[in-house]
Write a protein that holds these residues in place. Sequence first.
Motif, PDB file in Angstrom:
ATOM      1  N   GLY A 178       0.801  -1.225   0.000  1.00 36.45           N
ATOM      2  CA  GLY A 178       0.000   0.000   0.000  1.00 36.45           C
ATOM      3  C   GLY A 178       0.831   1.271   0.000  1.00 36.45           C
ATOM      4  N   PRO A 179       0.205   2.403  -0.280  1.00 29.53           N
ATOM      5  CA  PRO A 179       0.905   3.693  -0.295  1.00 29.53           C
ATOM      6  C   PRO A 179       1.208   4.171   1.120  1.00 29.53           C
ATOM      7  CG  PRO A 179      -1.433   4.028  -0.640  1.00 29.53           C
ATOM      8  CD  PRO A 179      -1.228   2.548  -0.642  1.00 29.53           C
ATOM      9  N   GLY A 180       2.181   5.060   1.256  1.00 28.48           N
ATOM     10  CA  GLY A 180       2.533   5.603   2.558  1.00 28.48           C
ATOM     11  C   GLY A 180       1.540   6.653   3.021  1.00 28.48           C
ATOM     12  N   VAL A 181       1.328   6.698   4.327  1.00 34.07           N
ATOM     13  CA  VAL A 181       0.436   7.685   4.932  1.00 34.07           C
ATOM     14  C   VAL A 181       1.248   8.470   5.957  1.00 34.07           C
ATOM     15  CG1 VAL A 181      -1.696   8.062   6.225  1.00 34.07           C
ATOM     16  CG2 VAL A 181      -1.516   6.108   4.674  1.00 34.07           C
ATOM     17  N   LYS A 182       1.319   9.794   5.796  1.00 23.67           N
ATOM     18  CA  LYS A 182       2.094  10.616   6.714  1.00 23.67           C
ATOM     19  C   LYS A 182       1.317  10.830   8.010  1.00 23.67           C
ATOM     20  CE  LYS A 182       2.792  13.979   3.696  1.00 23.67           C
ATOM     21  NZ  LYS A 182       3.328  15.211   3.044  1.00 23.67           N
TER      22      LYS A 182
END
Length: 230
Positions: free
Chosen positions: A219-223
Amino acid sequence: MAKLTKKQKAAADMIDREKFYALDEAVEIIKSNAKSKFDETVEIAMNLGVDPRHADQMVRGVIQLPNGTGKSVRVAVFARGDKAEEAKKAGADLVGAEDLMEKIQGGEMNFDRCIATPDMMAVVGRLGKVLGPRGLMPNPKLGTVTPNVGEAVKAAKGGQVEFRAEKSGIVHAGLGKSSFTKEALSENIRAFVDAVAKSKPSGAKGTFIKKIAVSSTMGPGVKLEISDVI
């Protein structure tokens, strides 16, 4: 750059790249996007304000996660006699002395953690060029050089995570599985961030924790909003 799959593009579209998310919301997003056929690992990346090339800016430590990692950890132990038996009873996967050293020199590296009794360090030291670059060299500060090998093996298999800042000042770690509850993942993330924060070296100046992002394997990164985690 690799082309995103439809699932990856849809997941990325759910995230505002400019936004810093509260931890609970970030974990919900990660879990909802982890749709692979396997149980994805939840990973963290922390950008730190350090230059690990300087001895007084090294960041390294160990943390026992409250909810484990969900990962099966293979442990190698350098020990003799009663201590070797203690390690085996605790669940060590590889146990030995010079014979284990020779196996490793021959390319047998199918383990994730290496533990040694203090009297074995003369043997283990000969493997520095092999174990060191892989972050596997036993270290008394991390509890991996110890006479209490049984406890060390159980800790390694029970959710203990080592961390070390890379040359660029980034710390990476796997902190659980996407199948974990939101509460369990949040607890693990908070515990890890707290451990890294407490390991701030004497040479670090200015802002120590600059950025935190979490993601699942695919999955994509979440800040993360740092103030919501510390």
